[in-house]
Design a protein around this motif. Structure first.
Motif: not given
Length: 191
Positions: A45-50, A62-81, A119-122
């Protein structure tokens, strides 16, 4: 169906995807898991909303998501089917919070009442909590769709590299986090 027991899973977690219905507790669970493991956390939701409930374009997201996915370690939460297959191709662990529809809906109402107008922090930008009938309708059907997608992914050879863990309800999620905490505390004891 390839399922993993929770204890053997903990040691190999570096890229963790957390999915579940709206209101299943993904954010709360992911925050605690990140605190216990030291893995950096990204909320979709932090990536998906302005802000002001204006969503990013698919290209921006997608560009923000790809940047996060390419990191060596992470937790990513959310659906965005639309992006679950892409995210699953990068993760080593997929945790599905399989919470009942009624519990999810109750949690959404509780969250709205507790955070109404704030607004929630997430969330990305300033997205004040509000009651949204369309969101509730979607949330009513989402747990079933997530279950179906999860079951199919467990059987898909494209995701053979992924350790799948289904946590059925909040109690199982809390037990898993307790196991992670126990494992992490033993791992950090100096010899």
């Amino acid at each position: 169906m390839k399922q993993t027991d929770s204890l053997s899973l903990v040691n190999g977690m570096n890229r963790v995807l957390v999915i579940g219905g709206n209101g299943a507790g993904k954010t709360t669970f992911s925050i605690k898991l990140a605190e216990l493991t030291g893995l950096p956390l990204t909320h979709l939701d932090q990536l998906g909303w302005h802000g002001h409930w204006q969503s990013r374009t698919d290209e921006e997201f997608d560009a923000l998501l790809l940047e996060a996915l390419e990191q060596p370690r992470w937790i990513i939460d959310g659906n965005y089917g639309r992006t679950i297959p892409l995210r699953a191709s990068y993760c080593d662990t997929l945790i599905f919070l399989d919470v009942s529809t009624i519990r999810c809906l109750f949690s959404i109402v509780k969250r709205v009442l507790q955070n109404y107008g704030r607004s929630r922090p997430d969330m990305g930008g300033y997205c004040p909590e509000r009651f949204d009938l369309e969101f509730m309708r979607a949330a009513f059907h989402l747990p079933k769709r997530v279950r179906v997608r999860y079951d199919l992914m467990c059987q898909d050879p494209d995701f053979a590299h992924v350790a799948f863990l289904r946590l059925r309800g909040r109690r199982q999620a809390k037990r898993f986090l307790a196991q992670v905490q126990s494992y992490e505390s033993k791992r950090r004891i100096p010899l």
